[in-house]
Design a protein around this motif. Structure first.
Motif, PDB file in Angstrom:
ATOM      1  N   GLY A   1       0.781  -1.227   0.000  1.00 22.29           N
ATOM      2  CA  GLY A   1       0.000   0.000   0.000  1.00 22.29           C
ATOM      3  C   GLY A   1       0.811   1.275   0.000  1.00 22.29           C
ATOM      4  O   GLY A   1       0.249   2.369   0.072  1.00 22.29           O
ATOM      5  N   MET A   2       2.162   1.164  -0.097  1.00 18.59           N
ATOM      6  CA  MET A   2       3.024   2.343  -0.036  1.00 18.59           C
ATOM      7  C   MET A   2       3.215   2.930  -1.430  1.00 18.59           C
ATOM      8  O   MET A   2       3.328   2.210  -2.417  1.00 18.59           O
ATOM      9  N   THR A   3       3.248   4.254  -1.496  1.00 16.56           N
ATOM     10  CA  THR A   3       3.407   4.953  -2.765  1.00 16.56           C
ATOM     11  C   THR A   3       4.747   4.578  -3.422  1.00 16.56           C
ATOM     12  O   THR A   3       5.750   4.365  -2.729  1.00 16.56           O
ATOM     13  N   PRO A   4       4.770   4.467  -4.752  1.00 14.49           N
ATOM     14  CA  PRO A   4       5.973   3.959  -5.447  1.00 14.49           C
ATOM     15  C   PRO A   4       7.250   4.734  -5.142  1.00 14.49           C
ATOM     16  O   PRO A   4       8.323   4.137  -5.031  1.00 14.49           O
ATOM     17  N   SER A   5       7.182   6.046  -4.998  1.00 17.57           N
ATOM     18  CA  SER A   5       8.400   6.819  -4.746  1.00 17.57           C
ATOM     19  C   SER A   5       9.024   6.449  -3.404  1.00 17.57           C
ATOM     20  O   SER A   5      10.258   6.382  -3.278  1.00 17.57           O
ATOM     21  N   ASN A   6       8.208   6.198  -2.391  1.00 15.14           N
ATOM     22  CA  ASN A   6       8.740   5.785  -1.095  1.00 15.14           C
ATOM     23  C   ASN A   6       9.307   4.375  -1.155  1.00 15.14           C
ATOM     24  O   ASN A   6      10.347   4.085  -0.550  1.00 15.14           O
ATOM     25  N   VAL A   7       8.626   3.494  -1.875  1.00 16.72           N
ATOM     26  CA  VAL A   7       9.129   2.123  -2.015  1.00 16.72           C
ATOM     27  C   VAL A   7      10.521   2.148  -2.641  1.00 16.72           C
ATOM     28  O   VAL A   7      11.449   1.486  -2.154  1.00 16.72           O
ATOM     29  N   ARG A   8      10.683   2.924  -3.708  1.00 15.12           N
ATOM     30  CA  ARG A   8      11.988   2.993  -4.371  1.00 15.12           C
ATOM     31  C   ARG A   8      13.066   3.502  -3.429  1.00 15.12           C
ATOM     32  O   ARG A   8      14.169   2.952  -3.357  1.00 15.12           O
ATOM     33  N   ALA A   9      12.754   4.578  -2.689  1.00 17.28           N
ATOM     34  CA  ALA A   9      13.750   5.174  -1.789  1.00 17.28           C
ATOM     35  C   ALA A   9      14.160   4.209  -0.687  1.00 17.28           C
ATOM     36  O   ALA A   9      15.358   4.043  -0.398  1.00 17.28           O
ATOM     37  N   TYR A  10      13.189   3.566  -0.062  1.00 19.70           N
ATOM     38  CA  TYR A  10      13.514   2.661   1.042  1.00 19.70           C
ATOM     39  C   TYR A  10      14.253   1.414   0.549  1.00 19.70           C
ATOM     40  O   TYR A  10      15.180   0.932   1.208  1.00 19.70           O
ATOM     41  N   LYS A  11      13.861   0.892  -0.610  1.00 18.88           N
ATOM     42  CA  LYS A  11      14.542  -0.297  -1.117  1.00 18.88           C
ATOM     43  C   LYS A  11      15.973   0.025  -1.521  1.00 18.88           C
ATOM     44  O   LYS A  11      16.885  -0.798  -1.331  1.00 18.88           O
ATOM     45  N   GLU A  12      16.206   1.224  -2.049  1.00 18.12           N
ATOM     46  CA  GLU A  12      17.582   1.631  -2.334  1.00 18.12           C
ATOM     47  C   GLU A  12      18.374   1.781  -1.045  1.00 18.12           C
ATOM     48  O   GLU A  12      19.547   1.401  -0.964  1.00 18.12           O
TER      49      GLU A  12
ATOM     50  N   GLY B   1      25.512   4.418  -0.158  1.00 16.72           N
ATOM     51  CA  GLY B   1      25.955   4.883  -1.467  1.00 16.72           C
ATOM     52  C   GLY B   1      24.890   4.845  -2.537  1.00 16.72           C
ATOM     53  O   GLY B   1      24.991   5.556  -3.546  1.00 16.72           O
ATOM     54  N   ARG B   2      23.859   4.024  -2.345  1.00 17.70           N
ATOM     55  CA  ARG B   2      22.833   3.891  -3.356  1.00 17.70           C
ATOM     56  C   ARG B   2      21.857   5.060  -3.338  1.00 17.70           C
ATOM     57  O   ARG B   2      21.104   5.251  -4.285  1.00 17.70           O
ATOM     58  N   ILE B   3      21.810   5.805  -2.238  1.00 18.01           N
ATOM     59  CA  ILE B   3      20.817   6.880  -2.147  1.00 18.01           C
ATOM     60  C   ILE B   3      21.423   8.269  -1.984  1.00 18.01           C
ATOM     61  O   ILE B   3      20.769   9.265  -2.276  1.00 18.01           O
ATOM     62  N   ALA B   4      22.670   8.358  -1.521  1.00 22.15           N
ATOM     63  CA  ALA B   4      23.235   9.645  -1.121  1.00 22.15           C
ATOM     64  C   ALA B   4      23.263  10.664  -2.259  1.00 22.15           C
ATOM     65  O   ALA B   4      22.800  11.800  -2.101  1.00 22.15           O
ATOM     66  N   ASP B   5      23.800  10.293  -3.410  1.00 24.25           N
ATOM     67  CA  ASP B   5      23.946  11.259  -4.499  1.00 24.25           C
ATOM     68  C   ASP B   5      22.587  11.767  -4.983  1.00 24.25           C
ATOM     69  O   ASP B   5      22.402  12.974  -5.194  1.00 24.25           O
ATOM     70  N   ALA B   6      21.646  10.845  -5.157  1.00 20.10           N
ATOM     71  CA  ALA B   6      20.324  11.237  -5.644  1.00 20.10           C
ATOM     72  C   ALA B   6      19.608  12.148  -4.654  1.00 20.10           C
ATOM     73  O   ALA B   6      18.974  13.136  -5.042  1.00 20.10           O
ATOM     74  N   MET B   7      19.720  11.848  -3.365  1.00 20.41           N
ATOM     75  CA  MET B   7      19.035  12.661  -2.362  1.00 20.41           C
ATOM     76  C   MET B   7      19.708  14.012  -2.181  1.00 20.41           C
ATOM     77  O   MET B   7      19.046  15.020  -1.922  1.00 20.41           O
ATOM     78  N   GLU B   8      21.025  14.062  -2.327  1.00 27.17           N
ATOM     79  CA  GLU B   8      21.719  15.351  -2.279  1.00 27.17           C
ATOM     80  C   GLU B   8      21.249  16.237  -3.439  1.00 27.17           C
ATOM     81  O   GLU B   8      21.009  17.435  -3.261  1.00 27.17           O
ATOM     82  N   PHE B   9      21.128  15.656  -4.611  1.00 26.60           N
ATOM     83  CA  PHE B   9      20.670  16.412  -5.777  1.00 26.60           C
ATOM     84  C   PHE B   9      19.249  16.929  -5.558  1.00 26.60           C
ATOM     85  O   PHE B   9      18.956  18.103  -5.803  1.00 26.60           O
TER      86      PHE B   9
END
Length: 303
Positions: free
Chosen positions: A137-148, A154-162
């Motif tokens: 039931g979780m929105t796709p953007s949150n699923v992607r972020a948490y799974k990364e 390292g899988r999330i830092a660059d994208a979240m900084e941007f």
């Protein structure tokens, strides 16, 4: 409103604000994700009427609070205790909204002699919650972020900084980016001009020095929290909009089943941002002024 910097035992800085009635009952507000101490809250006049002294702080890595590397959810308890000691507060309540919910529960679990009540609005359950399909039931953007995040920093830092730099330059970008995932109820809530201004200030302050707080929150939620939810023994009020997809409602159902003294209120037709509309009610309950919900027809017992 007063702003001060509190130093921790390991020489970190915590940016803390206190507003409302300075002689009122103290309630710590644990902000959402991403968020900051200036996040949405009732006006000072409302807080005075409630007899509440509201204390909020930037979690490590947000705003002007020093980052804490490897931060776990449980770390919030030590920081809140440090702030309470600095303010001379023996007892207090905690209120956490969204990403602040797990941190409020950490305080309740680890500071039982000091926390009187805990309120959690649209909160999350632990990632290792037995029997819970955490992503259902979780929105796709949150699923992607948490799974990364589960794959490592390292899988999330660059994208979240941007993303944080974009949001800091134009805070409306975050709200606009969420629009396709917002329910009709949430779109109505965030359409309020006053709330949008408050959210914009919140996001700009959150990313004042970068995305460290946001990154560390996501990592902390998908790792071991550092305490057992079942060890929370203080009265706990859980509220959730039944149509929430950012923090699925089954998370609060799970929490209600595992916190011994918890009541869950589900509101039909409400979603994630509906938590802003019940914050005053939650604060009144946290401060000890009676039961939440009253005769509200939307009130639903959790068990």
């Amino acid at each position: 409103m007063s702003l001060r910097t509190v130093k921790t035992a390991d020489d970190r800085a915590l940016a803390v604000e206190s507003l409302g009635d300075p002689r009122g009952r103290p309630v710590f507000l644990l902000h959402g994700m991403p968020g900051s101490r200036v996040g949405p809250h009732p006006r000072s006049t409302v807080l005075y009427r409630l007899g509440v002294r509201l204390i909020s702080y930037d979690r490590p890595g947000y705003g002007d609070s020093t980052r804490l590397f490897g931060r776990r959810v449980s770390a919030a308890a030590a920081d809140v205790r440090t702030i309470a000691d600095e303010f001379g507060l023996e007892n207090f309540a905690v209120l956490g909204r969204s990403g602040g919910g797990p941190h409020a529960l950490a305080c309740a679990a680890l500071l039982p002699e000091r926390v009187s009540r805990a309120a959690v609005l649209v909160g999350l359950a632990p990632r290792n919650a037995a029997g819970l399909d955490w992503y259902a039931g979780m929105t796709p953007s949150n699923v992607r972020a948490y799974k990364e995040a589960e794959r490592g920093h390292g899988r999330i830092a660059d994208a979240m900084e941007f993303r944080s730099r974009q949001i800091k330059d134009d805070p409306v970008r975050l709200l606009n980016g969420l629009r396709t995932e917002l329910s009709a109820a949430d779109r109505e809530v965030v359409a309020d001009s006053g709330l949008r201004r408050m959210l914009q200030s919140n996001y700009r302050e959150a990313f004042r020095h970068g995305a460290d707080g946001w990154i560390d929150d996501v990592l902390a939620f998908t790792a071991d929290w550092g305490f057992e939810v079942g060890s929370v023994r203080v009265p706990t009020w859980l509220w959730h909009g039944a149509d929430d997809q950012f923090s699925p409602v089954d998370h609060s159902r799970w929490l209600a089943d595992h916190i011994p003294d918890a009541e869950l209120f589900l509101e039909p037709g409400a979603a994630h941002f509906g938590a802003f509309r019940v914050m005053t009610t939650a604060l009144a309950w946290a401060a000890g002024w009676g039961a939440p919900g009253g005769s509200d027809p939307h009130r639903r017992p959790g068990r």
